[in-house]
Structure formats: structure tokens, C-alpha cells
Motif scaffolding. Structure first.
Motif, PDB file in Angstrom:
ATOM      1  N   GLU A  53       0.658  -1.140  -0.090  1.00 23.89           N
ATOM      2  CA  GLU A  53       0.049  -0.037   0.004  1.00 23.89           C
ATOM      3  C   GLU A  53       0.999   1.273  -0.108  1.00 23.89           C
ATOM      4  O   GLU A  53       1.993   1.245   0.704  1.00 23.89           O
ATOM      5  N   ALA A  54       0.409   2.366  -0.627  1.00 24.13           N
ATOM      6  CA  ALA A  54       1.058   3.634  -0.475  1.00 24.13           C
ATOM      7  C   ALA A  54      -0.123   4.575  -0.734  1.00 24.13           C
ATOM      8  O   ALA A  54      -1.154   4.443  -1.021  1.00 24.13           O
ATOM      9  N   CYS A  55       0.283   5.543   0.348  1.00 22.46           N
ATOM     10  CA  CYS A  55      -0.793   6.585   0.779  1.00 22.46           C
ATOM     11  C   CYS A  55      -0.270   7.986   0.609  1.00 22.46           C
ATOM     12  O   CYS A  55       0.661   8.328   1.006  1.00 22.46           O
ATOM     13  N   TYR A  56      -1.118   8.752  -0.225  1.00 26.80           N
ATOM     14  CA  TYR A  56      -0.689  10.385  -0.134  1.00 26.80           C
ATOM     15  C   TYR A  56      -1.493  11.075   0.286  1.00 26.80           C
ATOM     16  O   TYR A  56      -2.767  11.055   0.180  1.00 26.80           O
ATOM     17  N   CYS A  57      -1.204  11.848   1.351  1.00 28.75           N
ATOM     18  CA  CYS A  57      -2.186  12.848   2.077  1.00 28.75           C
ATOM     19  C   CYS A  57      -2.565  14.023   1.632  1.00 28.75           C
ATOM     20  O   CYS A  57      -1.640  14.917   0.749  1.00 28.75           O
ATOM     21  N   ILE A  58      -3.874  14.352   1.334  1.00 32.57           N
ATOM     22  CA  ILE A  58      -4.434  15.335   0.482  1.00 32.57           C
ATOM     23  C   ILE A  58      -4.975  16.527   1.419  1.00 32.57           C
ATOM     24  O   ILE A  58      -5.331  17.499   0.993  1.00 32.57           O
ATOM     25  N   ALA A  59      -5.237  15.866   2.639  1.00 32.45           N
ATOM     26  CA  ALA A  59      -6.067  16.904   3.484  1.00 32.45           C
ATOM     27  C   ALA A  59      -5.588  16.483   5.069  1.00 32.45           C
ATOM     28  O   ALA A  59      -5.551  15.284   5.324  1.00 32.45           O
ATOM     29  N   GLY A  60      -5.743  17.319   6.077  1.00 30.58           N
ATOM     30  CA  GLY A  60      -5.612  16.970   7.324  1.00 30.58           C
ATOM     31  C   GLY A  60      -4.389  16.575   7.432  1.00 30.58           C
ATOM     32  O   GLY A  60      -3.318  16.932   6.899  1.00 30.58           O
ATOM     33  N   SER A  61      -3.911  15.941   8.537  1.00 30.46           N
ATOM     34  CA  SER A  61      -2.734  15.388   9.150  1.00 30.46           C
ATOM     35  C   SER A  61      -2.749  14.401  10.132  1.00 30.46           C
ATOM     36  O   SER A  61      -3.799  14.028  10.793  1.00 30.46           O
ATOM     37  N   GLY A  62      -1.587  13.674  10.560  1.00 31.76           N
ATOM     38  CA  GLY A  62      -1.515  12.806  11.333  1.00 31.76           C
ATOM     39  C   GLY A  62      -0.169  12.133  11.660  1.00 31.76           C
ATOM     40  O   GLY A  62       0.922  12.807  11.265  1.00 31.76           O
ATOM     41  N   LYS A  63      -0.010  10.869  11.837  1.00 30.67           N
ATOM     42  CA  LYS A  63       1.461  10.421  11.792  1.00 30.67           C
ATOM     43  C   LYS A  63       1.060   8.979  11.794  1.00 30.67           C
ATOM     44  O   LYS A  63       0.141   8.300  11.757  1.00 30.67           O
ATOM     45  N   VAL A  64       2.223   8.259  11.282  1.00 30.68           N
ATOM     46  CA  VAL A  64       2.516   6.818  11.109  1.00 30.68           C
ATOM     47  C   VAL A  64       3.702   6.432  12.102  1.00 30.68           C
ATOM     48  O   VAL A  64       4.636   6.990  12.051  1.00 30.68           O
ATOM     49  N   ILE A  65       3.351   5.543  12.879  1.00 30.67           N
ATOM     50  CA  ILE A  65       4.502   4.834  13.766  1.00 30.67           C
ATOM     51  C   ILE A  65       4.972   3.342  13.162  1.00 30.67           C
ATOM     52  O   ILE A  65       3.880   2.473  13.168  1.00 30.67           O
ATOM     53  N   ASP A  66       6.057   3.354  12.890  1.00 32.69           N
ATOM     54  CA  ASP A  66       6.417   1.951  12.393  1.00 32.69           C
ATOM     55  C   ASP A  66       6.805   0.811  13.643  1.00 32.69           C
ATOM     56  O   ASP A  66       6.632   1.281  14.683  1.00 32.69           O
ATOM     57  N   SER A  67       7.140  -0.301  12.926  1.00 34.31           N
ATOM     58  CA  SER A  67       7.211  -1.231  14.098  1.00 34.31           C
ATOM     59  C   SER A  67       8.556  -1.217  14.961  1.00 34.31           C
ATOM     60  O   SER A  67       8.720  -1.683  16.072  1.00 34.31           O
ATOM     61  N   ALA A  68       9.482  -0.138  14.632  1.00 33.67           N
ATOM     62  CA  ALA A  68      10.628   0.054  15.312  1.00 33.67           C
ATOM     63  C   ALA A  68      10.103   1.245  16.442  1.00 33.67           C
ATOM     64  O   ALA A  68      10.928   1.606  17.414  1.00 33.67           O
TER      65      ALA A  68
END
Length: 123
Positions: A53-68
Motif C-alpha cells: 500500500e502507498a498513501c498520499y495525504c491530500i488533507a488533514g494531518s497525522g502520523k504513522v508509527i512503524d514497528s521500530a
């Protein structure tokens, strides 16, 4: 040629948001494109064992936390790609929905949703 508008595509509740699947398996393209809303303040533990999967942000915000445990800010103009079936947490800002254009390969059937009660929900 396939032409679709957001207003014509039925949304699928995926657990912490709504996903409009523009292209699915039945379209024969080999991939899925979605317009996905991640609801404000939600935290989704996700892992795609059968899809990249690939995701491109077009509105708003947030974060991704990886397994590390590394946190990556997601804001308008940011793309993140789960190129190794990466388990991750997708967290939307507490103040606004995050809107993503996502691509899955291989294609989704189209009605998939997450079981967010599992440690990492997956398709």
C-alpha cells in the motif's frame, strides 16, 4: 476507459474511517485506488499481509508509527509506502480528519474492512 467521480463511489466503513474504492479487482487493473478518510483522533493498528500500500495525504494531518516505534509526520503533500507489509499505527490528528489517496496491489475485492480489535488488523 474507466471514469468515476467520488460522488458516484459507495463508501466502505473500514473501522476508523470511510474508504471510497475507485478501482477494485473487478475493474481488471491489478490495483486499487481509494479516497480514504481517517477520522480525527483515531489510532489504527494495521498490517497488510496480502497487499502493498502507498498513501498520499491530500488533507488533514497525522502520523504513522512503524514497528521500530519511529514516528513519521503525515501532512498534506506527504506519501508513505508500506513496501514490506509493514505493521504500523496510523493516527489522525485529534483536531481534523486526515484524507488519503491510497493504492493497493494486488487489487482489493472492494468490501474489505478492518477488525481493529486484533493487535494488527489486516486484509
Amino acid at each position: 476507459m474507466i471514469i468515476r467521480k467520488l460522488s458516484e463511489v459507495e463508501g466502505v466503513e473500514w473501522g476508523n474511517g470511510l474508504s471510497h474504492r475507485f478501482l477494485t479487482l473487478r475493474d481488471g487493473m491489478g490495483y486499487t485506488v481509494t479516497h480514504t478518510i481517517v477520522r480525527a483522533g483515531t489510532d489504527s493498528a494495521l498490517e497488510y499481509k496480502n497487499h502493498l500500500e502507498a498513501c498520499y495525504c491530500i488533507a488533514g494531518s497525522g502520523k504513522v508509527i512503524d514497528s521500530a516505534g519511529d514516528e513519521h509526520v503525515i501532512e498534506v503533500g506527504t506519501i508513505y509506502a508500506l513496501d514490506k507489509h509493514d505493521p504500523h499505527h496510523l493516527i489522525a490528528s485529534p483536531h481534523e480528519d486526515m484524507v488519503l489517496v491510497c493504492m493497493f496491489t494486488p487489487a482489493l475485492i472492494g468490501d474489505e474492512s478492518h477488525n481493529l480489535d486484533d493487535e494488527f488488523s489486516n486484509y
